[in-house]
Enzyme design. Structure first.
Site, mmCIF file in Angstrom:
data_model
loop_
_atom_site.group_PDB
_atom_site.id
_atom_site.type_symbol
_atom_site.label_atom_id
_atom_site.label_comp_id
_atom_site.label_asym_id
_atom_site.label_seq_id
_atom_site.Cartn_x
_atom_site.Cartn_y
_atom_site.Cartn_z
ATOM 1 N N GLU A 69 39.541 37.452 29.948
ATOM 2 C CA GLU A 69 40.326 36.686 31.199
ATOM 3 C C GLU A 69 39.431 35.362 31.863
ATOM 4 O O GLU A 69 38.259 35.643 32.031
ATOM 5 C CB GLU A 69 40.957 37.578 32.089
ATOM 6 C CG GLU A 69 39.936 38.336 32.926
ATOM 7 C CD GLU A 69 40.667 39.296 33.782
ATOM 8 O OE1 GLU A 69 41.541 39.828 33.659
ATOM 9 O OE2 GLU A 69 40.363 39.730 34.729
ATOM 10 N N CYS A 91 39.300 40.923 39.694
ATOM 11 C CA CYS A 91 38.343 41.316 38.741
ATOM 12 C C CYS A 91 38.987 42.457 37.540
ATOM 13 O O CYS A 91 39.385 43.584 38.173
ATOM 14 C CB CYS A 91 37.038 41.738 38.935
ATOM 15 S SG CYS A 91 36.374 40.505 40.122
HETATM 16 N N1 SAH Z 1 28.749 41.922 37.400
HETATM 17 C C1 SAH Z 1 28.649 41.055 38.288
HETATM 18 C C2 SAH Z 1 29.559 39.841 38.327
HETATM 19 C C3 SAH Z 1 31.013 40.106 37.864
HETATM 20 S S1 SAH Z 1 31.937 41.196 39.341
HETATM 21 C C4 SAH Z 1 28.396 41.458 39.814
HETATM 22 O O1 SAH Z 1 28.545 42.616 39.737
HETATM 23 O O2 SAH Z 1 28.219 40.577 40.508
HETATM 24 C C5 SAH Z 1 31.884 39.747 40.447
HETATM 25 C C6 SAH Z 1 32.365 40.215 42.085
HETATM 26 O O3 SAH Z 1 33.428 40.688 42.225
HETATM 27 C C7 SAH Z 1 31.129 41.228 42.283
HETATM 28 O O4 SAH Z 1 30.680 41.015 43.698
HETATM 29 C C8 SAH Z 1 32.203 42.740 42.328
HETATM 30 O O5 SAH Z 1 31.607 43.486 43.103
HETATM 31 C C9 SAH Z 1 33.324 42.164 42.903
HETATM 32 N N2 SAH Z 1 34.554 42.752 42.746
HETATM 33 C C10 SAH Z 1 34.784 43.843 41.838
HETATM 34 N N3 SAH Z 1 36.162 44.327 42.123
HETATM 35 C C11 SAH Z 1 36.646 43.757 43.075
HETATM 36 C C12 SAH Z 1 37.907 43.850 43.469
HETATM 37 N N4 SAH Z 1 38.718 44.627 43.370
HETATM 38 N N5 SAH Z 1 38.247 43.085 44.771
HETATM 39 C C13 SAH Z 1 37.033 42.144 44.974
HETATM 40 N N6 SAH Z 1 35.904 42.038 44.534
HETATM 41 C C14 SAH Z 1 35.770 42.844 43.468
#
Ligand code: SAH
Length: 350
Positions: free
Chosen positions: A90, A338
Site C-alpha cells: 500500500e 500503517c
Molecule cells: N519501520 C519504520 C517505518 C514504518 S512505521 C519505523 O518503525 O519507523 C512508521 C511509523 O508509524 C512508526 O513511527 C510507527 O511506529 C508508526 N505506527 C505504527 N502503527 C501505528 C498506528 N496504528 N498508529 C499510528 N502510528 C503507527
C-alpha cells in the site's frame, strides 16, 4: 530481465560504459523515464534503433496493477498495488499545506514486531526492490499529474523497516532525488526507522541530506522493550550513542516519533522522562495520535490517548522547551494507518 527502475544514474553509467557508450546515455534514459514518463523504450527517439533494441534486450519497464484506490474526505488517497509475484503493498498520498507527500512501503510485511503496529502481524515476505519503491512514487505521481499536481515530498513510513532493506532504499533515494530523475529535494524526503543502530551510523555518512526520523515511542528500556522487540537488541543508550554520532556527523536535526497510547506511555511521568532523554539535543518530537487497531498486547487493547492527555503531554514538552508537534490526522475514514488496508485485503482473500 531487470526493471530499469532498479538503476540509479550512477549504476546506469556503468552499464553504458560497459557497452562502449558515453555516460550521457544514462542521462537521456533518465530524462525519458522520469521527465517524459516514457513507458516504452521505442519512445526514446534520441537513441538509435540499435541502442533502443539493446535496452529492450536487457531491461523492461514494469507497471503495477492497481487493485484498489480509496479517497478520503481530506483528499488523502490510499492505493493497494499488486506486485509481480502477487504480494500486495500500500501507498498513501496526503495533501499538506506545503504540497503532496507520499508514504511508501519498503517491505512486503515486516519483521520488527512492534506490538502496536498492524504491519507486524503479517511477517516479512521479502524486501521490496528499488524498482518497486520507485514505481509507487511514479504511479501515484502520474495519477495526480492529470489533475495538475505533483508529488513533492516522500516519507518512508509505510509497511516495513527501511533500514532492514538498506541498499535498495539508498538506491531508491538516489533515483528520486536525481535532478534528471524525479527531482524530489533531499530535504523533502524523510526516512523512518525503529532504531537499527548500525544502519544509523552508516546513514550518517550518506551524502544526500535526507531527513531521519526515529520511532522512539517510549523513554525507558523497560517499556520500550515490552512493546518494541528492537529495543532488546539495541537499547536506548546504544540508540542515543548512534543518534549523537549522527548529529555530530551531519549537523542535521532529527525527529523522534512518539505515538500516544492510552495509559501506556502518555502520563506526565512519561513526558518527564522523554524531556530528560532528549533535552539539549538538536531534535524535535512528533507526537502521533494512535490509529486504533484491534491489537491486544498483554491482554490489553491498545487505544489512542484522550484529547486531554495528548494536549497535556504536548504542553509539558513545550513548557520544557522541546520542539514538538502534534501530528494532524489524515485519512482516518479510509484506514490510512500503517498496515491496515493490506491487512484487510489479506483477510478478505483467505
Ligand atoms: N519501520 C519504520 C517505518 C514504518 S512505521 C519505523 O518503525 O519507523 C512508521 C511509523 O508509524 C512508526 O513511527 C510507527 O511506529 C508508526 N505506527 C505504527 N502503527 C501505528 C498506528 N496504528 N498508529 C499510528 N502510528 C503507527
Amino acid at each position: 530481465m531487470n526493471s530499469i527502475y532498479n538503476y540509479s544514474r550512477e549504476k546506469l553509467d556503468l552499464y553504458f560504459l560497459d557497452k562502449s557508450q558515453t555516460k550521457f546515455r544514462s542521462t537521456q534514459v533518465f530524462e525519458a523515464l522520469y521527465k517524459q514518463k516514457t513507458t516504452d523504450f521505442s519512445e526514446i527517439t534520441n537513441f538509435k534503433l540499435e541502442l533502443r533494441e539493446l535496452l529492450k534486450e536487457d531491461f523492461y519497464i514494469p507497471k503495477f496493477k492497481i487493485m484498489k484506490m480509496q479517497e478520503s474526505l481530506d483528499e488523502t488517497k490510499k492505493f493497494l498495488f499488486e506486485l509481480e509475484d502477487g504480494n500486495l503493498i500500500e501507498t498513501v498520498l496526503m495533501k499538506n499545506s506545503y504540497g503532496y507527500s507520499i508514504c511508501i512501503t519498503t517491505q512486503a510485511g515486516c519483521n520488527m514486531g512492534c506490538a502496536f503496529c498492524a504491519s507486524g502481524l503479517t511477517k516479512k515476505k521479502r524486501n521490496l526492490t528499488t524498482s518497486e519503491m520507485v514505481q509507487q512514487v511514479l504511479e501515484v505521481d502520474n495519477i495526480i499529474n492529470k489533475e495538475g499536481k505533483r508529488v513533492s515530498h516522500i516519507v518512508l513510513m509505510g509497511i516495513g523497516e527501511p533500514f532492514d532493506n538498506y541498499d535498495n532504499v539508498l538506491e531508491f533515494l538516489r533515483i528520486v532525488n536525481d535532478q534528471k530523475g524525479l527531482e524530489i529535494g533531499s530535504r523533502h524526503i524523510t526516512i523512518s526507522t525503529c532504531g537499527i543502530v548500525p544502519k544509523i551510523y552508516e546513514f550518517a555518512e550518506f551524502p544526500l541530506q535526507v531527513n531521519l526520523a526515529i520511532s522512539l515511542h517510549f523513554s525507558n528500556n523497560e517499556k520500550r522493550s515490552k512493546y518494541m522487540k528492537i529495543n532488546k537488541k539495541y537499547p536506548l543508550d546504544e540508540l542515543f550513542k548512534a543518534v549523537d554520532f549522527y548529529f555530530e556527523k551531519t549537523n542535521r536535526r532529527l525527529t523522534f516519533e512518539y505515538i500516544l497510547l492510552n495509559d501506556v506511555n502518555d502520563s506526565l511521568e512519561d513526558a518527564k522522562e522523554l524531556v530528560k532523554l532528549i533535552k539539549g539535543r538538536n531534535a524535535y518530537v512528533n507526537l502521533i495520535p494512535y490509529n486504533n487497531t484491534n491489537i491486544f498486547t498483554n491482554s490489553i487493547l491498545l487505544t489512542r490517548s484522550t484529547e486531554e492527555k495528548m494536549k497535556a503531554f504536548y504542553d509539558y514538552l513545550k513548557k520544557n522547551k522541546i520542539n514538538v508537534t502534534l501530528r494532524k490526522e489524515q485519512g482516518h475514514d479510509i484506514d490510512a494507518a500503517c498496515g491496515q488496508l493490506r491487512l484487510k485485503e489479506i483477510q478478505w482473500k483467505v
